[in-house]
Scaffold this motif. Structure first.
Motif, PDB file in Angstrom:
ATOM      1  N   PRO A  44       0.825  -1.210   0.000  1.00 30.05           N
ATOM      2  CA  PRO A  44       0.000   0.000   0.000  1.00 30.05           C
ATOM      3  C   PRO A  44       0.861   1.263   0.000  1.00 30.05           C
ATOM      4  CG  PRO A  44      -0.038  -1.062   2.159  1.00 30.05           C
ATOM      5  CD  PRO A  44       0.745  -1.948   1.244  1.00 30.05           C
ATOM      6  N   THR A  45       0.395   2.269  -0.713  1.00 27.80           N
ATOM      7  CA  THR A  45       1.036   3.579  -0.726  1.00 27.80           C
ATOM      8  C   THR A  45      -0.047   4.621  -0.453  1.00 27.80           C
ATOM      9  OG1 THR A  45       0.669   3.996  -3.073  1.00 27.80           O
ATOM     10  CG2 THR A  45       2.670   2.794  -2.499  1.00 27.80           C
ATOM     11  N   ALA A  46       0.348   5.862  -0.388  1.00 24.84           N
ATOM     12  CA  ALA A  46      -0.613   6.939  -0.147  1.00 24.84           C
ATOM     13  C   ALA A  46      -1.639   7.046  -1.277  1.00 24.84           C
ATOM     14  CB  ALA A  46       0.121   8.262   0.030  1.00 24.84           C
ATOM     15  N   LYS A  47      -1.273   6.601  -2.471  1.00 24.23           N
ATOM     16  CA  LYS A  47      -2.161   6.729  -3.634  1.00 24.23           C
ATOM     17  C   LYS A  47      -2.774   5.399  -4.074  1.00 24.23           C
ATOM     18  CE  LYS A  47       0.219  10.746  -5.458  1.00 24.23           C
ATOM     19  NZ  LYS A  47       0.864  11.339  -6.607  1.00 24.23           N
ATOM     20  N   GLY A  48      -2.687   4.376  -3.276  1.00 24.82           N
ATOM     21  CA  GLY A  48      -3.232   3.073  -3.649  1.00 24.82           C
ATOM     22  C   GLY A  48      -2.226   1.974  -3.373  1.00 24.82           C
ATOM     23  N   TYR A  49      -1.890   1.220  -4.405  1.00 24.89           N
ATOM     24  CA  TYR A  49      -0.912   0.144  -4.286  1.00 24.89           C
ATOM     25  C   TYR A  49       0.165   0.299  -5.351  1.00 24.89           C
ATOM     26  CZ  TYR A  49      -3.630  -2.604  -0.993  1.00 24.89           C
ATOM     27  OH  TYR A  49      -4.278  -3.032   0.129  1.00 24.89           O
ATOM     28  N   GLU A  50       1.341  -0.213  -5.038  1.00 23.33           N
ATOM     29  CA  GLU A  50       2.439  -0.236  -5.976  1.00 23.33           C
ATOM     30  C   GLU A  50       3.061  -1.618  -5.894  1.00 23.33           C
ATOM     31  OE1 GLU A  50       6.460   2.307  -6.463  1.00 23.33           O
ATOM     32  OE2 GLU A  50       4.636   3.442  -6.041  1.00 23.33           O
ATOM     33  N   GLY A  51       3.435  -2.190  -7.033  1.00 21.91           N
ATOM     34  CA  GLY A  51       3.985  -3.526  -6.977  1.00 21.91           C
ATOM     35  C   GLY A  51       4.666  -3.940  -8.257  1.00 21.91           C
ATOM     36  N   THR A  52       5.022  -5.208  -8.296  1.00 23.09           N
ATOM     37  CA  THR A  52       5.709  -5.775  -9.445  1.00 23.09           C
ATOM     38  C   THR A  52       5.414  -7.260  -9.520  1.00 23.09           C
ATOM     39  OG1 THR A  52       7.820  -5.832 -10.611  1.00 23.09           O
ATOM     40  CG2 THR A  52       7.880  -6.313  -8.261  1.00 23.09           C
ATOM     41  N   MET A  53       5.761  -7.858 -10.653  1.00 21.42           N
ATOM     42  CA  MET A  53       5.609  -9.301 -10.826  1.00 21.42           C
ATOM     43  C   MET A  53       6.935  -9.866 -11.318  1.00 21.42           C
ATOM     44  SD  MET A  53       2.854 -11.453 -13.010  1.00 21.42           S
ATOM     45  CE  MET A  53       3.525 -12.585 -14.187  1.00 21.42           C
TER      46      MET A  53
END
Length: 77
Positions: A29-38
């Protein structure tokens, strides 16, 4: 959050590999939603140099991670 994705590659559009593979999905989770990778895991019975030739044109090698080759893909992945 993390997840596991199964995939079956089917030939030339997937780098001439036919068979099963997996993807590990990581997100936070981040301040603007989610951030990730695969991270895609494909079992190939080849030397690393031969597999590197299957990557997208423009992909660049990074610093090895515990003597394992790591690349940044031309698509930003």
């Amino acid at each position: 959050m993390q997840g596991l994705v199964g995939k079956t590659f089917q030939g030339s559009a997937d780098g001439n590999y036919n068979g099963p593979a997996a993807g590990l999905v990581f997100a936070a989770p981040t301040a603007k939603g989610y951030e990730g990778t695969m991270v895609r895991v494909v079992p190939l019975a080849q030397i690393c140099e031969a597999v590197a030739d299957l990557l997208l044109k423009g992909s660049l090698p990074l610093q090895p991670l515990s003597s394992m080759a790591v690349y940044t893909l031309a698509t930003g992945g």
